[in-house]
Design an enzyme around this catalytic site. Sequence first.
Site, mmCIF file in Angstrom:
data_model
loop_
_atom_site.group_PDB
_atom_site.id
_atom_site.type_symbol
_atom_site.label_atom_id
_atom_site.label_comp_id
_atom_site.label_asym_id
_atom_site.label_seq_id
_atom_site.Cartn_x
_atom_site.Cartn_y
_atom_site.Cartn_z
ATOM 1 N N HIS A 153 -4.074 -0.037 1.346
ATOM 2 C CA HIS A 153 -4.213 0.939 2.484
ATOM 3 C C HIS A 153 -4.287 0.036 3.734
ATOM 4 O O HIS A 153 -5.083 -0.963 3.558
ATOM 5 C CB HIS A 153 -4.972 1.819 2.277
ATOM 6 C CG HIS A 153 -4.805 3.067 3.160
ATOM 7 N ND1 HIS A 153 -5.274 3.331 4.500
ATOM 8 C CD2 HIS A 153 -4.013 4.271 3.094
ATOM 9 C CE1 HIS A 153 -4.554 4.378 5.178
ATOM 10 N NE2 HIS A 153 -3.936 5.097 4.076
ATOM 11 N N ASP B 18 -0.917 8.346 -3.005
ATOM 12 C CA ASP B 18 0.403 8.664 -3.550
ATOM 13 C C ASP B 18 0.374 7.937 -5.032
ATOM 14 O O ASP B 18 1.409 8.158 -5.853
ATOM 15 C CB ASP B 18 1.406 7.584 -3.004
ATOM 16 C CG ASP B 18 1.730 8.069 -1.338
ATOM 17 O OD1 ASP B 18 1.913 9.283 -1.373
ATOM 18 O OD2 ASP B 18 1.567 7.404 -0.707
ATOM 19 N N SER C 66 3.951 8.417 10.378
ATOM 20 C CA SER C 66 4.527 9.754 10.448
ATOM 21 C C SER C 66 3.627 10.398 11.846
ATOM 22 O O SER C 66 4.335 10.986 12.531
ATOM 23 C CB SER C 66 4.590 10.519 9.319
ATOM 24 O OG SER C 66 3.305 10.713 8.773
ATOM 25 N N ARG D 26 -8.352 11.389 -1.334
ATOM 26 C CA ARG D 26 -7.547 12.292 -1.816
ATOM 27 C C ARG D 26 -6.855 12.047 -3.305
ATOM 28 O O ARG D 26 -6.501 12.810 -4.058
ATOM 29 C CB ARG D 26 -6.168 12.275 -0.864
ATOM 30 C CG ARG D 26 -6.522 12.409 0.559
ATOM 31 C CD ARG D 26 -5.393 11.939 1.506
ATOM 32 N NE ARG D 26 -5.059 10.574 1.612
ATOM 33 C CZ ARG D 26 -4.017 10.115 2.331
ATOM 34 N NH1 ARG D 26 -3.201 10.935 3.091
ATOM 35 N NH2 ARG D 26 -4.064 8.696 2.107
ATOM 36 N N HIS E 139 5.022 4.034 3.195
ATOM 37 C CA HIS E 139 4.345 5.262 3.494
ATOM 38 C C HIS E 139 4.574 6.412 2.758
ATOM 39 O O HIS E 139 4.251 6.322 1.290
ATOM 40 C CB HIS E 139 4.832 5.623 5.043
ATOM 41 C CG HIS E 139 4.026 6.535 5.920
ATOM 42 N ND1 HIS E 139 2.947 7.030 5.225
ATOM 43 C CD2 HIS E 139 4.177 7.467 6.843
ATOM 44 C CE1 HIS E 139 2.418 7.960 6.224
ATOM 45 N NE2 HIS E 139 3.420 8.226 7.106
HETATM 46 N N1 HAX Z 1 1.012 -4.674 -3.979
HETATM 47 C C1 HAX Z 1 1.293 -6.000 -3.758
HETATM 48 N N2 HAX Z 1 1.024 -6.581 -2.529
HETATM 49 C C2 HAX Z 1 0.140 -5.874 -1.744
HETATM 50 C C3 HAX Z 1 -0.185 -4.637 -2.089
HETATM 51 C C4 HAX Z 1 0.293 -3.713 -3.003
HETATM 52 N N3 HAX Z 1 0.018 -2.704 -3.594
HETATM 53 N N4 HAX Z 1 -0.781 -3.947 -0.673
HETATM 54 C C5 HAX Z 1 -0.927 -5.023 -0.070
HETATM 55 N N5 HAX Z 1 0.102 -6.211 -0.504
HETATM 56 C C6 HAX Z 1 0.181 -7.382 0.030
HETATM 57 C C7 HAX Z 1 0.834 -7.268 1.598
HETATM 58 O O1 HAX Z 1 2.199 -7.111 1.320
HETATM 59 C C8 HAX Z 1 0.629 -8.436 2.287
HETATM 60 O O2 HAX Z 1 1.340 -9.584 1.834
HETATM 61 P P1 HAX Z 1 1.774 -10.758 2.717
HETATM 62 O O3 HAX Z 1 0.581 -11.388 3.199
HETATM 63 O O4 HAX Z 1 2.691 -11.609 1.773
HETATM 64 O O5 HAX Z 1 2.696 -10.091 3.782
HETATM 65 C C9 HAX Z 1 -0.894 -8.539 1.855
HETATM 66 O O6 HAX Z 1 -1.001 -8.126 0.640
HETATM 67 C C10 HAX Z 1 -1.951 -8.132 2.677
HETATM 68 O O7 HAX Z 1 -1.631 -6.715 3.005
HETATM 69 P P2 HAX Z 1 -2.880 -5.719 3.523
HETATM 70 O O8 HAX Z 1 -3.399 -6.194 4.863
HETATM 71 O O9 HAX Z 1 -3.842 -5.558 2.390
HETATM 72 O O10 HAX Z 1 -2.208 -4.414 3.524
HETATM 73 P P3 HAX Z 1 -1.272 -4.001 4.753
HETATM 74 O O11 HAX Z 1 -2.182 -3.131 5.807
HETATM 75 O O12 HAX Z 1 -0.434 -4.911 5.678
HETATM 76 O O13 HAX Z 1 -0.443 -2.794 4.034
HETATM 77 C C11 HAX Z 1 0.097 -0.843 2.740
HETATM 78 C C12 HAX Z 1 -0.803 -1.663 3.660
HETATM 79 C C13 HAX Z 1 -0.144 0.521 2.279
HETATM 80 C C14 HAX Z 1 1.580 -1.166 3.308
HETATM 81 C C15 HAX Z 1 0.235 -2.012 1.226
HETATM 82 O O14 HAX Z 1 -0.945 -1.728 0.754
HETATM 83 C C16 HAX Z 1 1.298 -1.289 0.482
HETATM 84 O O15 HAX Z 1 2.655 -2.021 0.539
HETATM 85 N N6 HAX Z 1 1.063 -0.840 -0.540
HETATM 86 C C17 HAX Z 1 2.099 -0.377 -1.643
HETATM 87 C C18 HAX Z 1 2.847 0.750 -0.967
HETATM 88 C C19 HAX Z 1 2.022 2.252 -0.858
HETATM 89 O O16 HAX Z 1 1.364 2.635 -1.751
HETATM 90 N N7 HAX Z 1 2.236 2.738 0.258
HETATM 91 C C20 HAX Z 1 1.559 3.841 0.516
HETATM 92 C C21 HAX Z 1 0.169 3.759 1.571
HETATM 93 C C22 HAX Z 1 -0.194 5.128 1.684
HETATM 94 C C23 HAX Z 1 0.465 5.960 2.631
HETATM 95 O O17 HAX Z 1 1.004 5.761 3.661
HETATM 96 N N8 HAX Z 1 0.925 7.178 2.316
HETATM 97 O O18 HAX Z 1 1.767 7.785 2.556
#
Ligand code: HAX
Length: 434
Positions: A318, A373, A241, A327, A271
């Site tokens: 994250h 979140d 964002s 937070r 996000h």
């Molecule tokens: N559950 C299951 N799998 C997860 C995971 C979770 N909570 N978090 C990461 N992973 C997976 C990823 O999908 C990725 O899988 P692949 O290799 O198969 O593609 C792997 O673990 C490595 O990911 P990472 O490097 O640890 O995490 P990223 O930096 O790529 O992604 C995210 C960060 C926040 C997008 C991710 O942790 C996620 O999808 N979390 C769940 C959704 C969430 O809570 N989002 C909010 C984040 C905070 C925010 O922005 N708030 O607004």
Amino acid sequence: MDTLKDLLSHKIGPASQEIKDFIAAKGDQTVSEVKIKQLYGGIRGVTALITETSKLDPAEGIRFRGYSIPELQEKLPSHPDGKQPLPEAIFYLLLFNELPTDEQALQVSKDWVKRSALPEHVFKTIDALPLHTHPMTQFVTGIMAMRTESEFHKAYQEGINKKDYWQPTYEDAMNLIARVPRLAAYIYRRTYHNGDHIAPDESLDWAGNFAHMLGFEDDGFKELLRLYMTIHSDHEGGNVSAHTVHLVGSALSDAYQSFAAGMNGLAGPLHGLANQEVVRWTIQMREQLGGGLPSKEEIARYVKDTMSQGKVVPGFGHAVLRKTDPRYTAQREFALEHMPQDEFFQLISRIYEVVPPILQETGKIKNPWPNVDAHSGQLLMHYGLKEYDFFTVLFGVARSLGTLSSLVWDRALGFPIERPGSTTTQLLKEQYGG
Ligand code: HAX
């Protein structure tokens, strides 16, 4: 010029000079190198932006103009009936890089009240949407409908000198921040309360009035909203964002266009939409497990089941953080103080105990800890705000504080249009072999 704008105008010259001198002295130093895997990996870990308002440390979490959340709770002015920081105060800190006095925070509050009226056509635009339209879609539509009021757009058409861009951008930012709570409350009341709208109470602070317009008069809820708005306001510049607001703004799109674009990014489930997904996922789990407070073993099975279906566990992980999000901790402390017996809080706490080791076991998830979140929905639910499709709009209202302060500084410092280079796999292979 009003005194807040005057203060900003006095800060711009020295800040701009400091940056010019710094670039002249150190402009050829290297900050980050980019590996091929980072090009394919979402540019993770590459420092490539300047965002003055806050900085995220992987191990420590967010600092707003150098202050951690506990420091803000101690140092920022609060409401006379509470102790959480006033959003007006965090905004003052983000924009002016100074801790405000009580009086200065009040000055921001009064300034926003003066700017807070929404043009009638904004309500009509929202009313034209079907009731089932997702609240974030309504929010973005309302922001774009407000664009008729853009001072920057008007000034640009009249041929404003580029050194003055920050002035109408400041006006747009202040007007938008003053108006988004009314827009958000209008969306909430139309979607979930039969269009039974509540008029603003101008004697209240920004968050207090927002709570009032949503239909919540409980002092506890107002305090929660002050904390919520403060901790969600900013998270450095690279998140989707904040980065989008900055990127779109760099084309000299005005604050309305830039903020609306950023809100479309916030509406993604990886996000900001994660706050609704956490509650949806948790409620589904509770239902499927027969209601009440599930055991740790039951939760663990459900978590593994979610992952085996190729889905993420919302609220965990994250892109930058490598520990429990401060937070999250601030919200947990609020819950421990105000609602330790709340059953949904106990469930959220139990999930906090169960999920990290399971994510850790996979060996691939870099951060197994909860993010902001994972907790916010529970607090809102406790006070009766249970329509979780609406939660990301609250996040969006809060994000106006940080992203729009940054946008004002982008214009004040004359940052250019953002235009990174891209390449192709074919070209990389030709260059590096493989
Ligand atoms: N559950 C299951 N799998 C997860 C995971 C979770 N909570 N978090 C990461 N992973 C997976 C990823 O999908 C990725 O899988 P692949 O290799 O198969 O593609 C792997 O673990 C490595 O990911 P990472 O490097 O640890 O995490 P990223 O930096 O790529 O992604 C995210 C960060 C926040 C997008 C991710 O942790 C996620 O999808 N979390 C769940 C959704 C969430 O809570 N989002 C909010 C984040 C905070 C925010 O922005 N708030 O607004």
